[in-house]
Motif scaffolding. Structure first.
Motif, PDB file in Angstrom:
ATOM      1  N   ASP A 253      25.491  -6.907  64.421  1.00 43.11           N
ATOM      2  CA  ASP A 253      26.069  -7.679  63.316  1.00 43.11           C
ATOM      3  C   ASP A 253      25.023  -8.523  62.594  1.00 43.11           C
ATOM      4  O   ASP A 253      25.267  -8.971  61.468  1.00 43.11           O
ATOM      5  CB  ASP A 253      27.191  -8.588  63.833  1.00 43.11           C
ATOM      6  CG  ASP A 253      28.402  -7.798  64.319  1.00 43.11           C
ATOM      7  OD1 ASP A 253      28.599  -6.667  63.821  1.00 43.11           O
ATOM      8  OD2 ASP A 253      29.127  -8.298  65.193  1.00 43.11           O
TER       9      ASP A 253
ATOM     10  N   LEU B   5      22.185  -4.926  56.473  1.00 44.86           N
ATOM     11  CA  LEU B   5      22.309  -3.570  55.933  1.00 44.86           C
ATOM     12  C   LEU B   5      22.880  -3.534  54.519  1.00 44.86           C
ATOM     13  O   LEU B   5      23.074  -2.445  53.964  1.00 44.86           O
ATOM     14  CB  LEU B   5      23.180  -2.727  56.864  1.00 44.86           C
ATOM     15  CG  LEU B   5      22.518  -2.281  58.179  1.00 44.86           C
ATOM     16  CD1 LEU B   5      23.560  -1.723  59.136  1.00 44.86           C
ATOM     17  CD2 LEU B   5      21.437  -1.248  57.918  1.00 44.86           C
ATOM     18  N   ASP B   6      23.096  -4.687  53.915  1.00 47.11           N
ATOM     19  CA  ASP B   6      23.668  -4.715  52.571  1.00 47.11           C
ATOM     20  C   ASP B   6      22.767  -3.994  51.574  1.00 47.11           C
ATOM     21  O   ASP B   6      21.572  -4.333  51.434  1.00 47.11           O
ATOM     22  CB  ASP B   6      23.883  -6.158  52.108  1.00 47.11           C
ATOM     23  CG  ASP B   6      25.005  -6.852  52.858  1.00 47.11           C
ATOM     24  OD1 ASP B   6      25.787  -6.146  53.525  1.00 47.11           O
ATOM     25  OD2 ASP B   6      25.081  -8.100  52.791  1.00 47.11           O
ATOM     26  N   ASP B   7      23.335  -3.008  50.893  1.00 47.47           N
ATOM     27  CA  ASP B   7      22.650  -2.274  49.817  1.00 47.47           C
ATOM     28  C   ASP B   7      21.382  -1.551  50.275  1.00 47.47           C
ATOM     29  O   ASP B   7      20.530  -1.206  49.448  1.00 47.47           O
ATOM     30  CB  ASP B   7      22.285  -3.220  48.664  1.00 47.47           C
ATOM     31  CG  ASP B   7      23.505  -3.934  48.098  1.00 47.47           C
ATOM     32  OD1 ASP B   7      24.549  -3.272  47.933  1.00 47.47           O
ATOM     33  OD2 ASP B   7      23.419  -5.151  47.855  1.00 47.47           O
TER      34      ASP B   7
ATOM     35  N   GLN C   9      26.394   2.217  62.233  1.00 47.25           N
ATOM     36  CA  GLN C   9      26.575   1.290  61.110  1.00 47.25           C
ATOM     37  C   GLN C   9      25.976   1.846  59.821  1.00 47.25           C
ATOM     38  O   GLN C   9      26.514   1.639  58.738  1.00 47.25           O
ATOM     39  CB  GLN C   9      25.945  -0.067  61.442  1.00 47.25           C
ATOM     40  CG  GLN C   9      26.767  -0.920  62.378  1.00 47.25           C
ATOM     41  CD  GLN C   9      28.135  -1.240  61.810  1.00 47.25           C
ATOM     42  OE1 GLN C   9      28.268  -1.718  60.684  1.00 47.25           O
ATOM     43  NE2 GLN C   9      29.182  -0.953  62.588  1.00 47.25           N
TER      44      GLN C   9
ATOM     45  N   ARG D 138      28.495   4.142  58.390  1.00 47.35           N
ATOM     46  CA  ARG D 138      29.644   3.397  57.866  1.00 47.35           C
ATOM     47  C   ARG D 138      29.309   2.660  56.564  1.00 47.35           C
ATOM     48  O   ARG D 138      30.169   2.480  55.699  1.00 47.35           O
ATOM     49  CB  ARG D 138      30.139   2.388  58.900  1.00 47.35           C
ATOM     50  CG  ARG D 138      30.737   3.031  60.158  1.00 47.35           C
ATOM     51  CD  ARG D 138      31.060   1.985  61.217  1.00 47.35           C
ATOM     52  NE  ARG D 138      31.494   2.603  62.458  1.00 47.35           N
ATOM     53  CZ  ARG D 138      32.746   2.972  62.735  1.00 47.35           C
ATOM     54  NH1 ARG D 138      33.681   2.774  61.833  1.00 47.35           N
ATOM     55  NH2 ARG D 138      33.035   3.533  63.888  1.00 47.35           N
ATOM     56  N   ARG D 139      28.034   2.225  56.437  1.00 47.40           N
ATOM     57  CA  ARG D 139      27.630   1.439  55.266  1.00 47.40           C
ATOM     58  C   ARG D 139      27.041   2.305  54.148  1.00 47.40           C
ATOM     59  O   ARG D 139      26.580   1.766  53.142  1.00 47.40           O
ATOM     60  CB  ARG D 139      26.611   0.385  55.698  1.00 47.40           C
ATOM     61  CG  ARG D 139      27.109  -0.565  56.784  1.00 47.40           C
ATOM     62  CD  ARG D 139      28.147  -1.532  56.247  1.00 47.40           C
ATOM     63  NE  ARG D 139      27.525  -2.549  55.424  1.00 47.40           N
ATOM     64  CZ  ARG D 139      26.971  -3.661  55.898  1.00 47.40           C
ATOM     65  NH1 ARG D 139      26.968  -3.903  57.205  1.00 47.40           N
ATOM     66  NH2 ARG D 139      26.438  -4.545  55.088  1.00 47.40           N
TER      67      ARG D 139
END
Length: 312
Positions: free
Chosen positions: A56, A60-62, A99, A102-103
């Protein structure tokens, strides 16, 4: 492209990140910083101190691509705390891959290891040979590879099995063969060779980091690639060092008889070409040492640093 580099402050990461920035990428460097942070600040670089086991906390944003270098590096360190090694080098990789899918991350480059083959009798070790890992480090790398291959339909997966890396990095390693023998010669005037006849593959740190950049630019080259371009005996490495540093060579028995030649024809078929040699690494290290830019620090010996309790 926005790239997440795990292990960004490590031996390879400290050389790779500046190359990614020079190529115009935005980089998020994620590292627990057990061995410090030698990355130079840059407008397109964000360094996040964190533990890859805490998925967490991984930013991993963008993110468009992940270059996953993070692991407990080398056999002795892996065997020091097997549970920690499995958590970092395998389980965290599984969570990161999950992740990433998923992202919507569509690129995943993984730094495996040539050591996953174990002891081989074949003269040329190619990618299709059976993997028979021996140490905890080798086993976690093999398992991580298998996990990542299961995501090959969800994103571009590229895996590199590097030979032993050599050469200078701001976050130096002096516990790998070429670097170790060179520093022995510079500091002690004596090179201790265990055995000497064993042939091992090597790759310059500039070449392995150039390879990650190359793969990033060539998503069509998927799957597993060996990366080792000079198969040299330990004795020949010592003699190469001796050409540049006045030092004697002392030979002692070795309990590690492994001798093998990595074949990198599959990688060469992609068009990638190495630019540097083991001798280049030696000459560069000798020059930096004599300029005072390279010193022998406990941080540059992974096992010694971990045994002191700094890696927590």
């Amino acid at each position: 492209m926005k790239i997440l580099v795990t292990g960004a402050c490590g031996y390879k990461g400290s050389v790779l990140v500046p190359k990614l920035l020079a190529a115009g990428h935005s980089v998020v460097g994620f590292d627990i910083q057990w061995f410090g942070n030698e990355l130079t600040p840059h407008p397109d670089l964000t360094v996040v101190k964190g533990d890859v086991r805490d998925i967490d906390s991984v930013p991993l944003d963008d993110v468009d691509a992940i270059i996953h270098l993070s692991s407990v590096a080398n056999d002795p360190c892996g065997d020091l705390d097997p549970k920690l090694t499995w958590e970092i080098s395998c389980l965290a990789t599984m969570q990161l891959a999950d992740q990433a899918k998923r992202r919507g991350v569509n690129r995943f480059i993984y730094a495996s290891s040539g050591s996953v083959y174990g002891v081989k009798e074949e003269d040329q070790v190619v990618e299709d040979l059976e993997l028979v890992p021996i140490s905890e480090y080798n086993k976690t790398k093999m398992c991580a590879e298998r996990i990542l291959m299961s995501y090959a339909e969800d994103m571009v997966v590229q895996m590199v099995r590097p030979a032993t890396v050599c050469g200078f990095s701001p976050r130096m390693r002096l516990d790998v063969s070429v670097n170790l023998l060179t520093m022995q010669a510079l500091e002690k005037g004596k090179i201790t060779v265990f055995g000497g006849d064993q042939t091992r593959p090597n790759i310059h740190i500039d070449d392995i980091t150039d390879l990650y950049v190359f793969l990033l630019e060539h998503p069509e080259h998927t799957g597993v690639y060996n990366a080792g371009f000079e198969n040299i005996s330990i004795m020949d490495i010592a003699k190469m060092v001796q050409k540049h540093v006045d030092a004697e060579i002392a030979v002692t028995p070795s309990n590690d008889p492994r001798s093998y030649r990595v074949n990198s024809d599959r990688l060469l078929a992609t068009g990638f070409r190495p630019q540097k040699t083991v001798e280049d690494a030696i000459k560069e290290m000798v020059g930096l040492y004599r300029q005072g830019a390279l010193v022998n620090d406990d941080r540059f010996h992974n096992l010694k640093w971990m045994q002191k309790g700094y890696a927590k």
